[in-house]
Design a protein around this motif. Structure first.
Motif: not given
Length: 222
Positions: A3-4, A6, A30, A46, A51, A54
Motif C-alpha cells: 500500500k502506498k 497511509l 493503510e 511506514k 508509503i 500520508i
C-alpha cells in the motif's frame, strides 16, 4: 502489492466497524493509529515500508509536513458533519458547544448552527500554550460540550470539562481521497516526464552528467 497511502488517525476517532468499512472502500489505504503529539515515529516506519502519501488531521498533518518535507502530506479536513456526528445521540438542540482545534480549520459550522438551533463557538488553530485558557474561557461563556481533536479533548478532560472527539466521517474521507488522487496523477505524470528525459539522455552519443549546486551527481548517461 504494498500500500502506498497511509491514513494516520487518533485513537478512538474511528470504531472498528468504521475502519473495516473504509478499508473495504479504499483497499489501497493503510489505516494506523498515531499519537497526535508525536506522529513522526510511525510515519518514518511506514515510509521505510514504501508509503508515498500520508494523510492526517490537524497537528498530525502539520507535524509530519514540517518534519518530512519530501513526503506528500494531505490534511484530512474536518466538516460540520463530523462535529454533529461526534455528538452522537445527544439531544443538543438549544445547547451551546465549543469547537476547538489546535492545527485545523473546520468547514460549514455556520450552517449547522442554524439547522440544529444550537450555539457554536468556533476557536480554530489555537496554540498549545493557550488551549487550557481557551477551554476555561468557553466554559465561562456557557459552553456545555467541547468538541475537538485528541489534544483538545485531553486538555478538556484534565479540566473536568465534558469533551467529545471529532469522528472521521465519510465526507472528510472523500475530500482527502480526492486530493490524494490528484497527487497520484501528478506523481505519475512527473515519472513519465523523467522517464522520457532519461531515455533521451541515454541515447545521446556524448557523455552527459548533471549535478546540483553542491556538485552532487544527479544523472549520468552510459
Amino acid at each position: 502489492m504494498p500500500k502506498k497511502i497511509l491514513f494516520l488517525i487518533p485513537n478512538d476517532s474511528m470504531t472498528d466497524d468504521q475502519r473495516q468499512y473504509y478499508q473495504t472502500l479504499y483497499p489501497e489505504v493503510e489505516f494506523a493509529s498515531a499519537d497526535p503529539y508525536d506522529p513522526m515515529k510511525i510515519a518514518r516506519e511506514k515510509l521505510r515500508e514504501g508509503i508515498e502519501i500520508i494523510a492526517g488531521r490537524g497537528n498530525t498533518a502539520v507535524t509530519i509536513r514540517n518534519g518530512m518535507p519530501d513526503i506528500h502530506v494531505v490534511e484530512i479536513p474536518i466538516t460540520g458533519y463530523d462535529i454533529i456526528r461526534s455528538l452522537g445521540h445527544t439531544n443538543f438542540s438549544g445547547k451551546t458547544i465549543a469547537v476547538i482545534t489546535n492545527n485545523a480549520d473546520i468547514i460549514g459550522l455556520e450552517m449547522f448552527e442554524k439547522l440544529y438551533q444550537i450555539r457554536i463557538f468556533g476557536y480554530m488553530r489555537i496554540p498549545f500554550s493557550r488551549l487550557r485558557e481557551t477551554i476555561l474561557e468557553v466554559v465561562s461563556r456557557g459552553t456545555e460540550y467541547v468538541v475537538g481533536g485528541a489534544i483538545t479533548c485531553k486538555a478538556a478532560h484534565e479540566l473536568g470539562v465534558p469533551a467529545r472527539m471529532v469522528t472521521l466521517g465519510p465526507e472528510s474521507m472523500s475530500r482527502a481521497m480526492h486530493e490524494i488522487r490528484q497527487i497520484q496523477e501528478a506523481i505519475e505524470i512527473e515519472a513519465q516526464r523523467l522517464g522520457f528525459i532519461e531515455q533521451l539522455i541515454n541515447n545521446i552519443t556524448e557523455g552527459v552528467i548533471s549535478v546540483d549546486p553542491d556538485e552532487t551527481v544527479l544523472t549520468l548517461n552510459p
